[in-house]
Design a protein around this motif. Sequence first.
Motif, PDB file in Angstrom:
ATOM      1  N   TRP A 436      -3.693  -7.467  39.598  1.00 35.02           N
ATOM      2  CA  TRP A 436      -4.538  -6.432  39.004  1.00 35.02           C
ATOM      3  C   TRP A 436      -3.780  -5.434  38.138  1.00 35.02           C
ATOM      4  O   TRP A 436      -4.400  -4.575  37.500  1.00 35.02           O
ATOM      5  N   SER A 437      -2.430  -5.558  38.107  1.00 35.72           N
ATOM      6  CA  SER A 437      -1.656  -4.665  37.237  1.00 35.72           C
ATOM      7  C   SER A 437      -1.112  -5.378  36.002  1.00 35.72           C
ATOM      8  O   SER A 437      -0.570  -4.726  35.099  1.00 35.72           O
ATOM      9  N   ARG A 439      -1.652  -6.358  32.906  1.00 35.84           N
ATOM     10  CA  ARG A 439      -2.507  -6.196  31.720  1.00 35.84           C
ATOM     11  C   ARG A 439      -1.651  -5.611  30.596  1.00 35.84           C
ATOM     12  O   ARG A 439      -0.676  -4.894  30.847  1.00 35.84           O
ATOM     13  N   SER A 509      -5.877 -11.957  37.249  1.00 41.20           N
ATOM     14  CA  SER A 509      -6.371 -11.177  38.398  1.00 41.20           C
ATOM     15  C   SER A 509      -7.111 -12.062  39.392  1.00 41.20           C
ATOM     16  O   SER A 509      -6.936 -11.941  40.610  1.00 41.20           O
ATOM     17  N   SER A 513      -5.822 -12.975  43.165  1.00 43.53           N
ATOM     18  CA  SER A 513      -6.722 -12.542  44.252  1.00 43.53           C
ATOM     19  C   SER A 513      -7.058 -13.702  45.173  1.00 43.53           C
ATOM     20  O   SER A 513      -7.146 -13.527  46.402  1.00 43.53           O
TER      21      SER A 513
END
Length: 580
Positions: A436-437, A439, A509, A513
């Motif tokens: 999620w980081s 990017r 992501s 996940s």
Amino acid sequence: MVETEISEFGLGPQIHREHTSASRASRGIHRHDGGLSHFADLVQSISNQDAEARYKAEEADNRLPTDDSPEPSQFQGAEGKTIISWEPNDKENPYNWPRWRKILILVTTMTTVLNSTMGSSLPSMAIPYMMKEWGVTSQTQSILPISTFLMGYVFGPIIWGPLSEHIGRRILSTGAFLMLMVWTLGCALAPNWPAMLVFRYLVGVCASAPIAVVTGQLADIYNDSIARGRAMSWFMVFTIFGPLLAPIISGFCSTSIGWRWTFWIGLIFAGATLILVAFLPETYAPVLLTRRARKIRKADPKAQVYSAFELEPHDFKQLVTRVLTRPIRMILTELIVTATCLYLSLVYAIFYMSFQAFPIIFQDVYGLSPGVTGLCYLPIGFGAVLALPIFFTYDNILLNAQARGAPWSKKEEFRRVPLATLGGPLFVISLFWLGWSARSDVPFVVPMLAGIPFGAGFMLIFMALLNYITDAYEIFAASANAAASSCRSLFAVALPFATIPMFDRLGISGACSLLGGLSLCMCAIPFIFIWKGAAIRERSKFCIALKEQKREMERKREEQQRRRARAAASNGMLDDKETV
């Protein structure tokens, strides 16, 4: 002189032996209907024979002498053969070797496993350049240089682990390491893509030897579980540094001096390590006692002196049915080994999936070069090092609790498994952090730092569970670890093929996940071990057989000590009478 029939060790005709009721229960094969129950009975029978034969030899190797023995390291067997064993405080017994020698062995094993694991990911950043030279365009084939190596990791430990418990550690370790160098040379000189894949597979088979054998070597020289666990922790840290250093080497070599230099550097490092490997001593007690017996027979050809290991049957049938099937039997029938293998396999496969995932994240999203992308693995190594103080701190807590007599500290599961209850959540957090980081609007350092909890969690899980099965299966530690190694390598071969399609379909992501969710499910395994581990071991056929044989050996040892004490008291009384 202690008279013991050779057949007690499974070395001759069967003789009548008394057994406890528990032994009768475990050794008897109960009749049930159905093929599955017959298979379970067969496995139980083989496991019982396996444990009995090995503990009989162990008992002979460590037999305490009687006062009337002409030589304290020997006892008389049938047919006039003298069976040699360790003397008390024998300097040649690996348990009694000086500390500096044990440290040297540990350092040697750490460097050999560094070579081994470095080989696994050595071509990771060089693969695009290899494919370009040979005109290979399939994305599926881009995974093969690592996957074929790991295929060798699947099959190699099944042979090396139990074979090291059959012929000894040194000759196997040295021979496998020399062959690793030969096949690495083949990779450096490979004329085409198929030859490269064959050489990579052969390197993997030979490189898997330290993974399977070193746990047995450390069990050979450390009889104290605390010292053995700490040695294992250092060894396991080095298992993770190899795959992390290799992408840096291949990343910078491929863009400057050529991809073949990736393998030449690996070969140079292996050559330097060979200096240490050449001086690696044999640590397997049965082999050392066999050498002592042969030396005595050479000095005196009439001497009928043998080790118990020499007189065991070493035919091909025993090798196939008992020795080489041991890791497979453990995977199929031992719940502890099965659950451990599943958890370690997922964690290990995710680690090797990172060799496809990191280029997607750090090259495609952030535009980093192959060499700098290789440097992004360093936080994982830093996290692995951070696991060491956590490991040692818990060790001290456990020792203090044992000194106070705390009830929890006496339970087998609390010796190592709680480390995995910390490592599991850390590993899960790292995957969600990375996913999620990663990017373009977030600096690349942020997802890169997710490697710290990744490395710490990975290391704590491995430290906890590999030490747990080593302690649970004792003299068959090499076979238990071979089972775990083969199983996790199989997952590491298969899952990376799904990496690129999964990241393409789910995105960074979503893919991270999914892997984090699977890891979260596996987090329950250490907690189940703490909750029900004792009950699982009590129902384990292999653990029952080992426990009974160990209890029987300890009973005989205590009986012999009492006999010696009575003999000493009797001699003292005779001396007093003579004085009077």
